[in-house]
Motif scaffolding. Structure first.
Motif, PDB file in Angstrom:
ATOM      1  N   MET A 247      32.406 -25.078  37.916  1.00  0.00           N
ATOM      2  CA  MET A 247      32.708 -24.684  36.547  1.00  0.00           C
ATOM      3  C   MET A 247      31.823 -23.514  36.149  1.00  0.00           C
ATOM      4  O   MET A 247      30.609 -23.536  36.348  1.00  0.00           O
ATOM      5  CB  MET A 247      32.456 -25.871  35.620  1.00  0.00           C
ATOM      6  CG  MET A 247      33.117 -25.787  34.250  1.00  0.00           C
ATOM      7  SD  MET A 247      32.418 -24.579  33.110  1.00  0.00           S
ATOM      8  CE  MET A 247      30.685 -25.014  33.154  1.00  0.00           C
ATOM      9  N   ALA A 248      32.436 -22.480  35.599  1.00  0.00           N
ATOM     10  CA  ALA A 248      31.713 -21.312  35.096  1.00  0.00           C
ATOM     11  C   ALA A 248      32.061 -21.125  33.625  1.00  0.00           C
ATOM     12  O   ALA A 248      33.227 -21.217  33.238  1.00  0.00           O
ATOM     13  CB  ALA A 248      32.077 -20.057  35.893  1.00  0.00           C
ATOM     14  N   LEU A 249      31.047 -20.875  32.810  1.00  0.00           N
ATOM     15  CA  LEU A 249      31.245 -20.638  31.381  1.00  0.00           C
ATOM     16  C   LEU A 249      30.955 -19.173  31.087  1.00  0.00           C
ATOM     17  O   LEU A 249      29.863 -18.675  31.360  1.00  0.00           O
ATOM     18  CB  LEU A 249      30.312 -21.539  30.561  1.00  0.00           C
ATOM     19  CG  LEU A 249      30.449 -21.444  29.034  1.00  0.00           C
ATOM     20  CD1 LEU A 249      31.832 -21.914  28.585  1.00  0.00           C
ATOM     21  CD2 LEU A 249      29.354 -22.266  28.347  1.00  0.00           C
ATOM     22  N   LEU A 250      31.948 -18.486  30.541  1.00  0.00           N
ATOM     23  CA  LEU A 250      31.820 -17.074  30.190  1.00  0.00           C
ATOM     24  C   LEU A 250      31.783 -16.932  28.678  1.00  0.00           C
ATOM     25  O   LEU A 250      32.555 -17.575  27.970  1.00  0.00           O
ATOM     26  CB  LEU A 250      32.996 -16.262  30.746  1.00  0.00           C
ATOM     27  CG  LEU A 250      33.280 -16.328  32.252  1.00  0.00           C
ATOM     28  CD1 LEU A 250      34.511 -15.503  32.588  1.00  0.00           C
ATOM     29  CD2 LEU A 250      32.089 -15.834  33.056  1.00  0.00           C
ATOM     30  N   GLU A 251      30.879 -16.092  28.191  1.00  0.00           N
ATOM     31  CA  GLU A 251      30.844 -15.730  26.781  1.00  0.00           C
ATOM     32  C   GLU A 251      31.124 -14.239  26.689  1.00  0.00           C
ATOM     33  O   GLU A 251      30.346 -13.428  27.176  1.00  0.00           O
ATOM     34  CB  GLU A 251      29.486 -16.068  26.152  1.00  0.00           C
ATOM     35  CG  GLU A 251      29.257 -17.561  25.985  1.00  0.00           C
ATOM     36  CD  GLU A 251      27.943 -17.871  25.280  1.00  0.00           C
ATOM     37  OE1 GLU A 251      27.186 -16.919  24.985  1.00  0.00           O
ATOM     38  OE2 GLU A 251      27.673 -19.064  25.027  1.00  0.00           O
TER      39      GLU A 251
ATOM     40  N   ASP B  37      30.694 -30.913  25.215  1.00  0.00           N
ATOM     41  CA  ASP B  37      29.457 -30.324  24.716  1.00  0.00           C
ATOM     42  C   ASP B  37      29.581 -28.865  24.295  1.00  0.00           C
ATOM     43  O   ASP B  37      28.807 -28.402  23.450  1.00  0.00           O
ATOM     44  CB  ASP B  37      28.354 -30.428  25.784  1.00  0.00           C
ATOM     45  CG  ASP B  37      28.000 -31.865  26.123  1.00  0.00           C
ATOM     46  OD1 ASP B  37      28.293 -32.746  25.296  1.00  0.00           O
ATOM     47  OD2 ASP B  37      27.441 -32.109  27.203  1.00  0.00           O
ATOM     48  N   ALA B  38      30.509 -28.120  24.882  1.00  0.00           N
ATOM     49  CA  ALA B  38      30.484 -26.670  24.660  1.00  0.00           C
ATOM     50  C   ALA B  38      31.826 -26.061  24.315  1.00  0.00           C
ATOM     51  O   ALA B  38      31.918 -24.851  24.123  1.00  0.00           O
ATOM     52  CB  ALA B  38      29.931 -25.971  25.921  1.00  0.00           C
ATOM     53  N   PHE B  39      32.860 -26.855  24.194  1.00  0.00           N
ATOM     54  CA  PHE B  39      34.203 -26.299  24.044  1.00  0.00           C
ATOM     55  C   PHE B  39      34.702 -26.451  22.612  1.00  0.00           C
ATOM     56  O   PHE B  39      34.596 -27.528  22.015  1.00  0.00           O
ATOM     57  CB  PHE B  39      35.161 -27.018  25.008  1.00  0.00           C
ATOM     58  CG  PHE B  39      36.507 -26.359  25.147  1.00  0.00           C
ATOM     59  CD1 PHE B  39      36.641 -25.181  25.874  1.00  0.00           C
ATOM     60  CD2 PHE B  39      37.634 -26.911  24.566  1.00  0.00           C
ATOM     61  CE1 PHE B  39      37.876 -24.572  26.012  1.00  0.00           C
ATOM     62  CE2 PHE B  39      38.868 -26.317  24.700  1.00  0.00           C
ATOM     63  CZ  PHE B  39      38.985 -25.145  25.427  1.00  0.00           C
ATOM     64  N   ASN B  40      35.224 -25.371  22.072  1.00  0.00           N
ATOM     65  CA  ASN B  40      35.826 -25.378  20.741  1.00  0.00           C
ATOM     66  C   ASN B  40      37.336 -25.172  20.906  1.00  0.00           C
ATOM     67  O   ASN B  40      37.784 -24.063  21.220  1.00  0.00           O
ATOM     68  CB  ASN B  40      35.232 -24.254  19.881  1.00  0.00           C
ATOM     69  CG  ASN B  40      35.754 -24.270  18.452  1.00  0.00           C
ATOM     70  OD1 ASN B  40      36.849 -24.748  18.184  1.00  0.00           O
ATOM     71  ND2 ASN B  40      34.958 -23.744  17.530  1.00  0.00           N
TER      72      ASN B  40
ATOM     73  N   LYS C 106      34.530 -18.046  24.227  1.00  0.00           N
ATOM     74  CA  LYS C 106      34.140 -18.642  25.497  1.00  0.00           C
ATOM     75  C   LYS C 106      35.363 -18.952  26.354  1.00  0.00           C
ATOM     76  O   LYS C 106      36.414 -19.333  25.844  1.00  0.00           O
ATOM     77  CB  LYS C 106      33.329 -19.920  25.250  1.00  0.00           C
ATOM     78  CG  LYS C 106      31.945 -19.653  24.677  1.00  0.00           C
ATOM     79  CD  LYS C 106      31.151 -20.922  24.462  1.00  0.00           C
ATOM     80  CE  LYS C 106      31.662 -21.695  23.275  1.00  0.00           C
ATOM     81  NZ  LYS C 106      30.747 -22.788  22.877  1.00  0.00           N
ATOM     82  N   GLN C 107      35.188 -18.778  27.653  1.00  0.00           N
ATOM     83  CA  GLN C 107      36.196 -19.159  28.636  1.00  0.00           C
ATOM     84  C   GLN C 107      35.536 -20.092  29.641  1.00  0.00           C
ATOM     85  O   GLN C 107      34.490 -19.761  30.219  1.00  0.00           O
ATOM     86  CB  GLN C 107      36.756 -17.937  29.375  1.00  0.00           C
ATOM     87  CG  GLN C 107      37.580 -16.994  28.523  1.00  0.00           C
ATOM     88  CD  GLN C 107      37.996 -15.765  29.310  1.00  0.00           C
ATOM     89  OE1 GLN C 107      37.161 -15.081  29.906  1.00  0.00           O
ATOM     90  NE2 GLN C 107      39.282 -15.477  29.331  1.00  0.00           N
TER      91      GLN C 107
END
Length: 421
Positions: free
Chosen positions: A23-27, A224-227, A10-11
């Motif tokens: 904010m944009a989340l890319l997989e 919530d979504a970041f590793n 993820k980015q």
């Protein structure tokens, strides 16, 4: 540490302007989530207020609470009763026996105000952390349904039971899977301290008063979504980079901090392909691989999605062509519902299929994509008219969303009435 093998890389791409953070989340390079927040209009969801009951309505089993916003907040009787169902009375009491006008009460916002409605509030308090959700009075331990291994579910439930004090409740989040006891305990200690701070402020504050505000949009997505062990965070603002690193230091003090500043000459959204994907994903007409199309219409009450084969001719028979089209559409619908943050009732008009097994295949494909969504979604099944029904909870409104401005002449319908003498 979490097991990361098989997960998509993820980015998080963060674009900061003078007044708006996007904010944009890319997989694996594909856009799956998008959100925006105005600097002076941070959302209310998750925030705590000391409010004052203005009036109690027995006929609606609800009360209106002044929390200092333009519209009074709405508090339903179910949100006043004990958060544990086993601790609630068999017969629901009248709201009049629970609340009186003029009474001060601590409430948490669970749904943003929208239109002419005020915020929806609750006394079922929750504080989300990295590994768990803390509930000071819930009196139970829950484990995310997305954790499927029985042994791991039992381990996490045992940790929760050992750590929680009387009356406290916790829900172990999906990301807590395989995390050590010490990490979970540290998260709980931090959340307890947050709750203590809220209660101390409530004792001295004069209603209406803000007691605690939820995190900013970037901090929420990090939590919530970041590793930190595998994902990337790219931001085009030095100040926001500094803030993100400080937040990551608190969240994962011993971990790698993959935060970088975008210094390119072109916009960060253009450089990472976000802008192009946004335009395609938020269009009314969406073209799928092979030429099939979807028409996406949103009304005040529900969202309707119509699937068409259009130019797609990829099957050996009509049923195969239709099924393949619907499978492609199901996968894209699952992604776009999450990306567009579509809420409420959703009706999908897939192309008619003759075989029940094919309808089941389409449902399973949709559910497989939806399971990645952090927002609760229910696929209810097929109606007698062959439509697929589903619902998705939506607590936050689009304070600065990627959306076209509606035409003042046609109101977004694309049609203008012609009056003739």
């Amino acid at each position: 540490m979490n097991e990361t093998r098989g997960e998509a890389m993820k980015q998080m791409i963060v674009h900061c302007t003078q007044h708006i953070t996007r904010m944009a989340l890319l997989e694996n390079g594909r856009l799956v989530e998008y959100a925006a927040e105005r600097d002076q209009q941070q959302g209310l969801v998750g925030s705590y207020y000391k409010g004052r009951v203005i009036n109690v309505l027995p006929g609606m089993q609800a009360a209106f609470v002044d929390i200092g916003q333009k519209k009074n907040a709405f508090l339903y009787v179910d949100d006043v009763l004990h958060p544990h169902l086993d601790r609630q009375p068999d017969v629901k009491p009248s709201i009049e026996t629970l609340l009186q006008p003029g009474q001060d009460i601590v409430v948490q916002v669970r749904k943003e105000p929208s239109g002419g409605k005020g915020a929806r509030v609750t006394t079922h308090y929750t504080l989300p952390g990295r590994w768990m959700v803390y509930m000071p009075f819930a009196d139970y331990v829950g484990v995310s349904k997305k954790i499927s291994r029985d042994a791991e579910r039992s381990r996490l439930k045992g940790i929760g039971e050992r750590l929680r004090m009387k009356e406290e409740g916790v829900i172990m989040r999906t990301v807590s899977q395989d995390e050590p006891h010490e990490a979970v305990e540290g998260d709980l200690s931090f959340l307890r301290a947050q709750w203590d701070n809220i209660t101390r402020r409530a004792q001295t504050a004069e209603a209406p008063a803000l007691l605690h505000r939820d995190l900013s949009i970037v901090q929420r997505f990090i939590r919530d979504a970041f590793n930190p062990q595998r994902d990337q965070l790219i931001i085009d603002s030095p100040a926001a980079v500094k803030e993100a690193k400080a937040f990551l230091d608190d969240m994962a003090p011993d971990g790698y901090k993959p935060v970088s500043l975008h210094n390119g000459t072109e916009s960060i959204f253009t450089a990472y392909g976000v802008q192009e994907q946004l335009h395609k994903s938020f269009s009314r007409k969406i073209t799928l691989e092979g030429g099939a199309t979807m028409i996406w219409d949103e009304t005040e009450a529900l969202t309707v999605i119509d699937v068409n084969t259009a130019q797609y001719i990829g099957g050996a028979s009509l049923e195969e062509t239709v099924t393949n089209t619907n499978l492609l559409a199901a996968e894209e619908i699952g992604r776009l519902i999450r990306l567009r943050d579509t809420g409420g009732i959703i009706i999908v008009d897939f192309i008619d299929m003759e075989e029940d097994i094919h309808r089941k295949m389409v449902t399973e494909r949709l559910e497989k994509v939806i399971c990645k969504d952090r927002t609760k979604t229910h696929v209810l099944g097929w109606t007698r008219l062959g439509l697929l029904e589903m619902t998705r909870k939506k607590a936050r409104h689009d304070s600065a969303s990627f959306a076209p401005i509606l035409c003042q002449c046609c109101g977004g319908t694309g049609k203008v009435g012609e009056w003739m003498d």
